[in-house]
Design a protein around this motif. Structure first.
Motif, PDB file in Angstrom:
ATOM      1  N   ASP A  57      45.994 -25.680 113.080  1.00 21.72           N
ATOM      2  CA  ASP A  57      45.218 -26.553 113.949  1.00 21.72           C
ATOM      3  C   ASP A  57      45.781 -27.976 113.862  1.00 21.72           C
ATOM      4  OD1 ASP A  57      43.667 -24.398 114.515  1.00 21.72           O
ATOM      5  OD2 ASP A  57      41.886 -25.090 113.443  1.00 21.72           O
ATOM      6  N   TYR A  58      45.956 -28.602 115.029  1.00 17.66           N
ATOM      7  CA  TYR A  58      46.483 -29.959 115.091  1.00 17.66           C
ATOM      8  C   TYR A  58      45.508 -30.852 115.845  1.00 17.66           C
ATOM      9  CZ  TYR A  58      50.939 -27.893 113.683  1.00 17.66           C
ATOM     10  OH  TYR A  58      51.924 -27.214 113.006  1.00 17.66           O
ATOM     11  N   ARG A  59      45.386 -32.077 115.383  1.00 17.66           N
ATOM     12  CA  ARG A  59      44.527 -33.072 116.027  1.00 17.66           C
ATOM     13  C   ARG A  59      45.401 -33.996 116.868  1.00 17.66           C
ATOM     14  NH1 ARG A  59      42.561 -34.724 111.788  1.00 17.66           N
ATOM     15  NH2 ARG A  59      40.706 -33.428 111.711  1.00 17.66           N
ATOM     16  N   LEU A  60      45.076 -34.112 118.163  1.00 10.87           N
ATOM     17  CA  LEU A  60      45.844 -34.949 119.074  1.00 10.87           C
ATOM     18  C   LEU A  60      44.974 -36.095 119.582  1.00 10.87           C
ATOM     19  CD1 LEU A  60      47.145 -31.962 119.392  1.00 10.87           C
ATOM     20  CD2 LEU A  60      48.186 -32.929 121.460  1.00 10.87           C
ATOM     21  N   LEU A  61      45.539 -37.296 119.584  1.00  6.59           N
ATOM     22  CA  LEU A  61      44.913 -38.457 120.190  1.00  6.59           C
ATOM     23  C   LEU A  61      45.865 -38.960 121.265  1.00  6.59           C
ATOM     24  CD1 LEU A  61      42.697 -40.631 120.279  1.00  6.59           C
ATOM     25  CD2 LEU A  61      43.999 -41.902 118.552  1.00  6.59           C
ATOM     26  N   THR A  62      45.374 -39.000 122.504  1.00  6.02           N
ATOM     27  CA  THR A  62      46.222 -39.378 123.633  1.00  6.02           C
ATOM     28  C   THR A  62      45.577 -40.486 124.449  1.00  6.02           C
ATOM     29  OG1 THR A  62      45.244 -37.802 125.199  1.00  6.02           O
ATOM     30  CG2 THR A  62      47.014 -36.977 123.769  1.00  6.02           C
TER      31      THR A  62
ATOM     32  N   GLU B 217      47.016 -25.216 129.823  1.00  8.30           N
ATOM     33  CA  GLU B 217      48.016 -24.580 130.678  1.00  8.30           C
ATOM     34  C   GLU B 217      49.313 -24.267 129.937  1.00  8.30           C
ATOM     35  OE1 GLU B 217      48.459 -27.467 133.732  1.00  8.30           O
ATOM     36  OE2 GLU B 217      46.571 -26.963 134.758  1.00  8.30           O
ATOM     37  N   THR B 218      49.406 -24.685 128.681  1.00  4.59           N
ATOM     38  CA  THR B 218      50.644 -24.501 127.917  1.00  4.59           C
ATOM     39  C   THR B 218      50.614 -23.173 127.174  1.00  4.59           C
ATOM     40  OG1 THR B 218      50.839 -26.899 127.602  1.00  4.59           O
ATOM     41  CG2 THR B 218      52.143 -25.493 126.142  1.00  4.59           C
ATOM     42  N   PRO B 219      51.602 -22.292 127.395  1.00 10.69           N
ATOM     43  CA  PRO B 219      51.628 -20.998 126.685  1.00 10.69           C
ATOM     44  C   PRO B 219      51.674 -21.198 125.166  1.00 10.69           C
ATOM     45  CG  PRO B 219      53.197 -21.009 128.509  1.00 10.69           C
ATOM     46  CD  PRO B 219      52.710 -22.409 128.374  1.00 10.69           C
ATOM     47  N   GLY B 220      50.895 -20.396 124.474  1.00  9.18           N
ATOM     48  CA  GLY B 220      50.886 -20.462 123.021  1.00  9.18           C
ATOM     49  C   GLY B 220      49.959 -21.506 122.437  1.00  9.18           C
ATOM     50  N   ILE B 221      49.281 -22.248 123.292  1.00 11.09           N
ATOM     51  CA  ILE B 221      48.349 -23.286 122.831  1.00 11.09           C
ATOM     52  C   ILE B 221      46.920 -22.833 123.094  1.00 11.09           C
ATOM     53  CG2 ILE B 221      47.510 -25.632 123.193  1.00 11.09           C
ATOM     54  CD1 ILE B 221      50.169 -25.691 121.875  1.00 11.09           C
ATOM     55  N   ARG B 222      46.074 -22.953 122.075  1.00 14.34           N
ATOM     56  CA  ARG B 222      44.649 -22.681 122.240  1.00 14.34           C
ATOM     57  C   ARG B 222      43.861 -23.932 121.901  1.00 14.34           C
ATOM     58  NH1 ARG B 222      42.977 -17.851 118.647  1.00 14.34           N
ATOM     59  NH2 ARG B 222      44.817 -18.427 117.415  1.00 14.34           N
ATOM     60  N   VAL B 223      43.009 -24.346 122.817  1.00 13.82           N
ATOM     61  CA  VAL B 223      42.111 -25.464 122.525  1.00 13.82           C
ATOM     62  C   VAL B 223      41.000 -24.936 121.634  1.00 13.82           C
ATOM     63  CG1 VAL B 223      40.552 -27.174 123.495  1.00 13.82           C
ATOM     64  CG2 VAL B 223      42.682 -26.592 124.697  1.00 13.82           C
ATOM     65  N   VAL B 224      40.792 -25.588 120.508  1.00 15.00           N
ATOM     66  CA  VAL B 224      39.863 -25.099 119.502  1.00 15.00           C
ATOM     67  C   VAL B 224      38.505 -25.755 119.674  1.00 15.00           C
ATOM     68  CG1 VAL B 224      39.424 -24.897 117.018  1.00 15.00           C
ATOM     69  CG2 VAL B 224      41.754 -24.729 117.893  1.00 15.00           C
TER      70      VAL B 224
ATOM     71  N   LEU C 170      53.755 -26.088 120.039  1.00 13.63           N
ATOM     72  CA  LEU C 170      53.324 -27.482 119.911  1.00 13.63           C
ATOM     73  C   LEU C 170      54.393 -28.418 120.460  1.00 13.63           C
ATOM     74  CD1 LEU C 170      50.940 -29.155 118.672  1.00 13.63           C
ATOM     75  CD2 LEU C 170      52.420 -29.460 116.682  1.00 13.63           C
ATOM     76  N   ASP C 171      55.652 -28.127 120.188  1.00 15.05           N
ATOM     77  CA  ASP C 171      56.741 -28.940 120.731  1.00 15.05           C
ATOM     78  C   ASP C 171      56.719 -28.915 122.260  1.00 15.05           C
ATOM     79  OD1 ASP C 171      57.576 -29.474 118.163  1.00 15.05           O
ATOM     80  OD2 ASP C 171      59.160 -27.962 118.156  1.00 15.05           O
ATOM     81  N   ASP C 172      56.464 -27.740 122.830  1.00 12.83           N
ATOM     82  CA  ASP C 172      56.389 -27.610 124.283  1.00 12.83           C
ATOM     83  C   ASP C 172      55.244 -28.455 124.838  1.00 12.83           C
ATOM     84  OD1 ASP C 172      56.843 -26.710 126.872  1.00 12.83           O
ATOM     85  OD2 ASP C 172      55.672 -24.875 126.600  1.00 12.83           O
ATOM     86  N   LEU C 173      54.115 -28.457 124.143  1.00  9.46           N
ATOM     87  CA  LEU C 173      52.974 -29.257 124.589  1.00  9.46           C
ATOM     88  C   LEU C 173      53.322 -30.745 124.600  1.00  9.46           C
ATOM     89  CD1 LEU C 173      50.027 -29.743 125.347  1.00  9.46           C
ATOM     90  CD2 LEU C 173      49.446 -29.598 122.914  1.00  9.46           C
ATOM     91  N   VAL C 174      53.995 -31.215 123.567  1.00 10.63           N
ATOM     92  CA  VAL C 174      54.364 -32.632 123.513  1.00 10.63           C
ATOM     93  C   VAL C 174      55.258 -32.995 124.693  1.00 10.63           C
ATOM     94  CG1 VAL C 174      55.651 -34.369 122.190  1.00 10.63           C
ATOM     95  CG2 VAL C 174      54.109 -32.798 121.008  1.00 10.63           C
TER      96      VAL C 174
ATOM     97  N   LEU D  71      51.147 -40.133 123.593  1.00 13.25           N
ATOM     98  CA  LEU D  71      50.671 -39.413 122.405  1.00 13.25           C
ATOM     99  C   LEU D  71      50.559 -40.408 121.267  1.00 13.25           C
ATOM    100  CD1 LEU D  71      49.949 -36.646 121.209  1.00 13.25           C
ATOM    101  CD2 LEU D  71      52.367 -36.358 120.632  1.00 13.25           C
ATOM    102  N   ARG D  72      49.339 -40.686 120.818  1.00 14.46           N
ATOM    103  CA  ARG D  72      49.098 -41.712 119.805  1.00 14.46           C
ATOM    104  C   ARG D  72      48.928 -41.146 118.404  1.00 14.46           C
ATOM    105  NH1 ARG D  72      44.730 -44.822 123.716  1.00 14.46           N
ATOM    106  NH2 ARG D  72      46.286 -45.801 125.085  1.00 14.46           N
ATOM    107  N   GLU D  73      48.576 -39.878 118.329  1.00 15.01           N
ATOM    108  CA  GLU D  73      48.416 -39.251 117.017  1.00 15.01           C
ATOM    109  C   GLU D  73      48.620 -37.748 117.159  1.00 15.01           C
ATOM    110  OE1 GLU D  73      44.856 -38.158 113.861  1.00 15.01           O
ATOM    111  OE2 GLU D  73      44.659 -39.982 115.061  1.00 15.01           O
TER     112      GLU D  73
END
Length: 312
Positions: free
Chosen positions: A229-234, A246-253, A273-277, A287-289
């Protein structure tokens, strides 16, 4: 050319009565490496550290320290220093007097300038003439580290060196260990502090029930194990959430963390995760965090040790 090894262990076993503390341990630690030793209580970490320090010998197997095979009697190998279960200090003596006494017990002595130098390295100059009975746990740990530095070891073995350290103390200790490794000293440290291990270590060994369940680079540990699980701040959370979905392999938790409207928590393997970035950047979102909710080392530690315990 082969990498020079400070530690080479093959098939180490150690039993205490009916308790198998170490069960066929293999371990390679390269010269100048900071190597972390991780495992739950009772995994065999302290027993292994004791073997490295010459406090005990294995029942079976072969152990080479600094190119020398250890014999069948407990003996501290030349060029090795460290402590297990915390350093032993004389509470009625000052920090400076403790170091002088330890140097004398080791069969040599230490010049006053050398004692002053190691006290400065660990950040204890201001309390050098204070009796250690009033020292905090973190100060005692730092003084123990200073004692190991007196002999200029080629292999340093430390048990929970960050135990009780405040931020300033941790900074001193991290700086000392990093400089030692840069100068060619090998450091093996056991710790329950995953953040310390990730900050310091190039490789780790994970023990469970006396066996090695992983040994290698931290990068390999993160890449080979399950989703995290990764925390993103945008700059635009609603759009970031849509892109993530919409990104394959990514699940919003759902759950903890997603109630914060500013942050998004996703579950993914590193490639996804790299694809999402990349997709966020292309969408013009800053992407701030980007931080793991649980560190890769801690996640792998829990998964590997729980699997080992379940398979006993």
């Amino acid at each position: 050319m082969d990498t020079l090894l400070s530690i080479r262990a093959r098939g180490l076993t150690k039993c205490f009565g009916d308790v198998v503390a170490l069960d066929g341990i293999d371990l390679d630690v390269a010269q100048g490496q900071i190597h972390g030793l991780v495992g739950p209580n009772g995994a065999g970490k302290t027993t292994l550290l004791g073997l490295l320090l010459g406090l005990a010998v294995a029942d079976n197997g072969r152990l080479e320290i600094l190119g020398t095979a250890l014999g069948r009697k407990p003996a501290a190998p030349d060029g090795v220093a460290g402590f297990v279960d915390g350093p032993g200090l004389y509470p009625s003596l000052t920090a400076r007097q403790n170091l002088a006494a330890m140097a004398a017990l080791s069969g040599g002595g230490a010049r006053s300038a050398r004692i002053d130098d190691v006290l400065e390295q660990v950040g204890l100059t201001d309390v050098a003439d204070d009796r250690t009975r009033g020292f905090s746990l973190g100060m005692r740990q730092r003084l123990g580290l200073a004692a190991t530095l007196l002999t200029k070891p080629r292999l340093l073995v430390l048990d929970e060196p960050s135990n009780g350290l405040d931020p300033a103390g941790k900074k001193h200790v991290h700086g000392v260990l990093t400089r030692l490794a840069a100068d060619g000293t090998t450091v093996v440290l056991s710790s329950h502090r995953m953040d310390d291990l990730e900050a310091l270590c190039s490789e780790v060994t994970i023990l469970a029930t006396g066996r090695v369940v992983f040994s290698g680079p931290l990068s390999k540990l993160a890449a080979e194990n399950r989703e995290l699980d990764y925390r993103l701040l945008t700059s635009d959370p609603p759009v970031a959430r849509r892109v993530a979905g919409e990104t394959p392999g990514i699940r919003v938790v759902d759950g903890a963390g997603t109630q914060d409207s500013e942050r998004l928590v996703v579950r993914a393997l590193v490639p996804a995760l790299d694809d999402l970035v990349v997709r966020l950047v292309r969408a013009g979102i800053a992407l701030r965090e980007l931080t793991p909710v649980v560190s890769p080392l801690e996640a792998a530690f829990l998964a590997l040790t729980e699997a080992q315990e379940a398979g006993r």
